[in-house]
Every structure is written in C-alpha cells, then in structure tokens.
Design an enzyme around this catalytic site. Structure first.
Site, PDB file in Angstrom:
ATOM      1  N   GLU A 254      14.958 -17.088  14.109  1.00  0.00           N
ATOM      2  CA  GLU A 254      13.526 -17.410  14.224  1.00  0.00           C
ATOM      3  C   GLU A 254      12.662 -16.422  13.460  1.00  0.00           C
ATOM      4  O   GLU A 254      11.469 -16.645  13.277  1.00  0.00           O
ATOM      5  CB  GLU A 254      13.119 -17.472  15.707  1.00  0.00           C
ATOM      6  CG  GLU A 254      12.919 -16.137  16.409  1.00  0.00           C
ATOM      7  CD  GLU A 254      14.205 -15.463  16.873  1.00  0.00           C
ATOM      8  OE1 GLU A 254      15.301 -15.882  16.449  1.00  0.00           O
ATOM      9  OE2 GLU A 254      14.104 -14.488  17.663  1.00  0.00           O
TER      10      GLU A 254
ATOM     11  N   HIS B 195      18.335 -12.803  14.337  1.00  0.00           N
ATOM     12  CA  HIS B 195      17.217 -13.627  14.816  1.00  0.00           C
ATOM     13  C   HIS B 195      16.870 -14.692  13.779  1.00  0.00           C
ATOM     14  O   HIS B 195      16.078 -14.424  12.874  1.00  0.00           O
ATOM     15  CB  HIS B 195      15.998 -12.741  15.077  1.00  0.00           C
ATOM     16  CG  HIS B 195      16.150 -11.878  16.282  1.00  0.00           C
ATOM     17  ND1 HIS B 195      15.821 -12.296  17.549  1.00  0.00           N
ATOM     18  CD2 HIS B 195      16.641 -10.621  16.425  1.00  0.00           C
ATOM     19  CE1 HIS B 195      16.082 -11.338  18.421  1.00  0.00           C
ATOM     20  NE2 HIS B 195      16.583 -10.307  17.765  1.00  0.00           N
TER      21      HIS B 195
ATOM     22  N   CYS C 142      20.829 -13.287  19.748  1.00  0.00           N
ATOM     23  CA  CYS C 142      20.761 -11.836  19.990  1.00  0.00           C
ATOM     24  C   CYS C 142      21.393 -11.489  21.343  1.00  0.00           C
ATOM     25  O   CYS C 142      22.577 -11.695  21.533  1.00  0.00           O
ATOM     26  CB  CYS C 142      19.325 -11.344  19.851  1.00  0.00           C
ATOM     27  SG  CYS C 142      19.204  -9.544  19.710  1.00  0.00           S
TER      28      CYS C 142
END
Lengths: 196, 256
Positions: A180, A178, A79
C-alpha cells in the site's frame, strides 16, 4: 466484499486508501461475522507481535482470522499481519502466533552498518527462478523477519540475512513489505491479488 | 540491497509550501498536494511535511492537509509541526501518515517518545532535531527548539541516544548552520549521530546539488537525506540526484 481486519494494530488508513485508489471499496471491520462473510480478507498490522496477539485475543478475532486464512478465500497478510501467520515470533521475549505457515520470526542480527529497523525500499527477487530480472523494489519497515519456508515466493536480504518478503499458498498471500506504500509496483501487486 | 532514501521536504504555512533560509524570508512555492504528487511520480522515496508555524501559533497541525496527502500519494510520508500530545500523534496517524515527527515537544516532554512508540510502534516515531554548533556541549552541537529560536543546553549526541532509548525509530538531523544555504549537508554532526545510534538517521539541511547526497551517504553514513530548495526551484530533479548516486555506486531506487 473485501474486509480489512481492524485489531488495533497500527494504522489501516493507508491500506484502505490504496485499495480505494484501484477502485476497491474495502471495509475496515472488527466484526468476526463480517470477516467470515467477506469474499476477501486483508490482515494488516504494524507494531509488536505480542501486543498484536493480545489485541486479537481481546477482540475475539483469533479464530475468524485463522479460519479466513485457511478458508481458501483470497487472504492478504501485510507486514506484522504476515509475521503473525507464522508459528512463533521472538519479539518481546517470544510469543506463539497463528501457525498458518510453519516457521519462525526472528530479530535481525546486530551488524555494523545495518540499522534496525530496516526502513526503506529494498529489492525482492523471485525465489523459484532466482531471476534477478524479476527483481522489484518495495517499501519495508521492520526489525523482525520470517525465515524462508517452502511457500516463500519472494526473497529479500538485509543485515546478511535472506528472509521471506512474500509467501503464497494458493490464494493465501502475505508480504513483509507494504504494497500500500510501494507506489505503482505495490498497487500492481494489490490488483493482482484482487484478481486471484 | 536496501536503498538510500531521498525525501523531499515540504514546509507548509497556511496551506502553501514555502521555503526560507533559517526559517526566515519564506517564499511561496505551491500547493502541497500538487507538489506531493509531482515528487511521488518523480521518484521520491518518501515525503515529509512540516506545518512550520503550528508550534509557534499554538495550534494543532492541519489534519485536512494530512488526509489529502494520504489520498493523493502511495508512498510513505511523515508529518511534523504542532504535535503537542499523544492525541495529536494519533490524529496524524489515523489521517494516513506513516510517521510523526516530534521535535520541540519531545525536548519539553521526552516521555511522549516512549508513549508514541508504545502506542504506534517505534517506526512511527521520528525525532526531529535542530542542532547548532556550540562550544557549550561535549559533542560540539547543541539542540535548539521552536524553529532554531531557543537554545536548550542539551548535547545533540546525548539527546539522540536518549531518544532512541525512549523508543524513537528514526532521527532527522537538521543542521541549523547548513539549513537553506545549499552549501552541502553538515557532515560532522550527521556522522556523529549516525555512528552513535542504532536506528536510521536522515540528513537534513544544506543540500544544493546532487554531489552533496553522494557525500552525505558515503562520508557521513546517513541512511536517507532530505531535499528541498534545490528541487522546489526546479534547479535539479530527484532523478538528477539518483543518477549521481548510481554513478557513485550508492544503492538507490531507479524505477518508479
């Protein structure tokens, strides 16, 4: 050892927990020596480019992050951590960033029907093949985007703009989305990076 | 193309997910972590948790639950309820939530939106609002606080615009009139706000069947929508909603 760079730019908990979910005990650190010695470095970030650069300067991490990105060791920008690897961001009146990748970061244009920030799951397709069959969805949250550069490998589109969703140079990877927070697809990408 | 998000909402009281109508007559639905995992694996694009009695009981949000959710799921989630300061927001974010939803606190102390946006980025700060139909406000909708119990005299559209100016990155419009009815989203207030602000708007309250989502995305310009009772009770699944959206040509994430 995998080091997650802590430069007070947003929440690192999700990144740490995502690596934990695939069996990688990553260390969150703001110690330049630990970053220099790490086998792998993750450079996350949410928030604004200018304050992030100020934080990097204040914490004395600019050189260790840039060196790690250029070292040939596995490095993953996420990001804002990806955007800062480019040369310049338009955010907050403009700020020069690390310049690891040539290219600039711009604000999405105001267009009817497109809210800013872009928040949500968007498709990423492989630039090299243009193969829609390779399209996958990842979770994005951003108001600024990096233009497409020669190292761009994943492209996404919003507000009429095609932008860099993922960029790779050897084992230096960086993504606007993202991983994650992108479910199984995101964890698969993190595993792939751990294996690179 | 950016997909429209389906966001299951889990109202939590004393560590259990509950569901009531207009914040009353709550019934026990299950364990929040188990439900979070089930919805995440069932195609939820995001989750939101409200600690719905924290505010009234003047106690902080249950951080242990936030940490447990963060360990259990790999999709984004927001947390609201009992957030009464910047320090509360920070605790929630450090526990692993992507977003903090402020509602009554922001009405009492709007500067917390600006402080939160400056500290964590606008994308972390969600303004939750509970508008009710009212002849007293120009838009026809008035903001309520404290679980619909208090009227504020504030116009819903004006408040939305002001919150975005202060730095809110997203707005959840939870219609008091539609909440828990399963009669469909309140399209008028959702559209008024979606068209008035530059940030994404999440429709909330009233979802009863998959077609309600098609309507709120097509007619009220919502960017995301909250689902609760209709999936909590097992009447429908998230996949049912997404199938209806896909049939209607609304972009939605279909593989997870």
């Amino acid at each position: 050892m995998t080091a997650i760079v802590d430069y007070r730019a947003g929440n690192l908990t999700s990144v740490r927990l995502a690596f934990a979910a695939i069996g990688e005990a990553a260390a969150v650190t703001d110690d330049p020596a630990v970053i220099s010695a790490a086998d792998r470095v993750v450079f996350p970030g949410v928030g604004a480019a200018k304050s992030a650069m100020e934080n990097l300067k204040r914490t004395g991490l600019i050189d260790s992050v840039r060196s790690a990105a250029l070292s040939g060791r596995p490095f993953l920008g996420i990001c804002l951590g990806m955007q800062i690897l480019f040369e310049h961001s338009e955010e907050d009146g403009g700020v020069d960033t690390l310049g690891v990748f040539k290219g600039r970061v711009r604000r999405f244009p105001d267009r009817a029907g497109f809210k800013i920030p872009e928040i949500g799951w968007n498709q990423v397709h492989e630039k090299a093949t243009g193969n829609d069959g390779q399209m996958k969805e990842f979770y994005f949250v951003h108001s600024y985007y990096a233009e497409i550069v020669p190292e761009t490998v994943g492209v996404s589109e919003y507000a009429g703009v095609e932008f860099t969703a993922m960029v790779k140079r050897g084992r230096l990877w960086a993504c606007q989305f993202h991983p994650e927070k992108s479910g199984r697809v995101g964890l698969a990408l993190l595993k792939e990076w751990l294996a690179c | 193309m950016l997909t429209k998000r389906i966001i299951p909402c889990l109202d939590v009281i004393k560590g259990r997910v509950t569901k009531g109508v207009k914040f009353k007559n709550n019934i026990d639905l299950g364990d929040p972590i188990e439900m979070a995992i089930r919805y995440s694996e069932g195609g939820a694009d995001e989750l939101v948790f409200y600690d719905i009695t924290a505010s009234a009981e003047h106690r902080p949000i249950d951080i242990g639950m936030v940490e447990a959710v963060a360990r259990a799921v790999r999709i984004p989630f927001a947390v609201g309820g009992g957030i009464s300061s910047l320090a509360d927001m920070e605790r929630v974010i450090l526990a692993g939530a992507e977003k903090v939803s402020v509602n009554s606190l922001a009405v009492r102390n709007p500067v917390v939106i600006a402080e939160g946006a400056k500290a964590f980025g606008a994308q972390c700060v969600v303004l939750g609002m509970d508008p009710v139909k009212s002849g007293k406000c120009p838009s026809g909708y008035e903001i309520t606080t404290c679980g619909f119990r208090e009227l504020t005299g504030m116009d819903a559209v004006e408040w939305a615009k002001r919150a975005v100016d202060l730095g809110a990155g997203e707005i959840v419009v939870n219609s008091v009139d539609a909440d828990g009815t399963r009669g469909g989203f309140e399209l008028e207030i959702t559209k008024l706000i979606a068209d008035a602000v530059s940030v994404p708007v999440v429709a909330s309250g009233g979802a009863g069947n998959p077609e309600h989502f098609v309507t709120v995305f097509n007619d009220a310009h919502a960017d995301a929508a909250i689902v609760a009772g209709m999936i909590h009770t097992g009447d429908y699944t998230i996949a049912d909603i997404k199938s209806a959206m896909r049939s209607a040509g609304i972009p939605t994430r279909m593989s997870w």
